[in-house]
Design a protein around this motif. Structure first.
Motif, mmCIF file in Angstrom:
data_model
loop_
_atom_site.group_PDB
_atom_site.id
_atom_site.type_symbol
_atom_site.label_atom_id
_atom_site.label_comp_id
_atom_site.label_asym_id
_atom_site.label_seq_id
_atom_site.Cartn_x
_atom_site.Cartn_y
_atom_site.Cartn_z
ATOM 1 N N TRP A 1 35.853 40.965 29.507
ATOM 2 C CA TRP A 1 35.780 41.930 30.596
ATOM 3 C C TRP A 1 35.999 41.228 31.931
ATOM 4 N N TYR A 2 35.338 40.088 32.105
ATOM 5 C CA TYR A 2 35.465 39.324 33.350
ATOM 6 C C TYR A 2 36.907 38.847 33.549
ATOM 7 N N ASP A 3 37.538 38.343 32.472
ATOM 8 C CA ASP A 3 38.930 37.884 32.547
ATOM 9 C C ASP A 3 39.862 39.026 32.946
ATOM 10 N N GLN A 4 39.648 40.214 32.422
ATOM 11 C CA GLN A 4 40.509 41.355 32.745
ATOM 12 C C GLN A 4 40.324 41.785 34.194
ATOM 13 N N ARG A 5 39.153 41.646 34.724
ATOM 14 C CA ARG A 5 38.890 42.035 36.130
ATOM 15 C C ARG A 5 39.560 41.055 37.084
ATOM 16 N N LYS A 6 39.689 39.805 36.681
ATOM 17 C CA LYS A 6 40.302 38.792 37.554
ATOM 18 C C LYS A 6 41.791 39.038 37.723
ATOM 19 N N ARG A 7 42.426 39.672 36.794
ATOM 20 C CA ARG A 7 43.891 39.878 36.845
ATOM 21 C C ARG A 7 44.291 40.885 37.877
#
Length: 81
Positions: free
Chosen positions: A75-81
């Motif tokens: 979830w965190y990785d997807q928000r960074k994009r």
């Protein structure tokens, strides 16, 4: 409401449905209190480790934690994009 009696030894019988509901077993200790004309019986909680022993047998708690953590990372990785 259930009715029980006091034996000549000062013992009372707790009805089965109450014992089952509260998961009382032979040997359970009670705190006994007097409130006016009422007798209050409170089961004594034994060691918390004894209560939990075997409760999570067969459950992969660590695996669940790892999977939950991985979801959070995704979830965190997807928000960074």
């Amino acid at each position: 409401m259930a009715v029980t009696f006091l034996s000549t030894k000062g013992q009372i019988v707790i009805p089965k449905w109450i014992r089952d509901t509260l998961k009382l077993k032979s040997g359970t200790k009670f705190i006994v209190e007097l409130e006016g004309d009422r007798i209050i019986l409170k089961p004594v909680k034994e060691n918390i480790a004894d209560e939990l022993y075997g409760k999570y047998r067969g459950v992969d708690l660590l695996g669940d934690l790892v999977r939950e953590h991985q979801k959070e990372l995704n979830w965190y990785d997807q928000r960074k994009r």
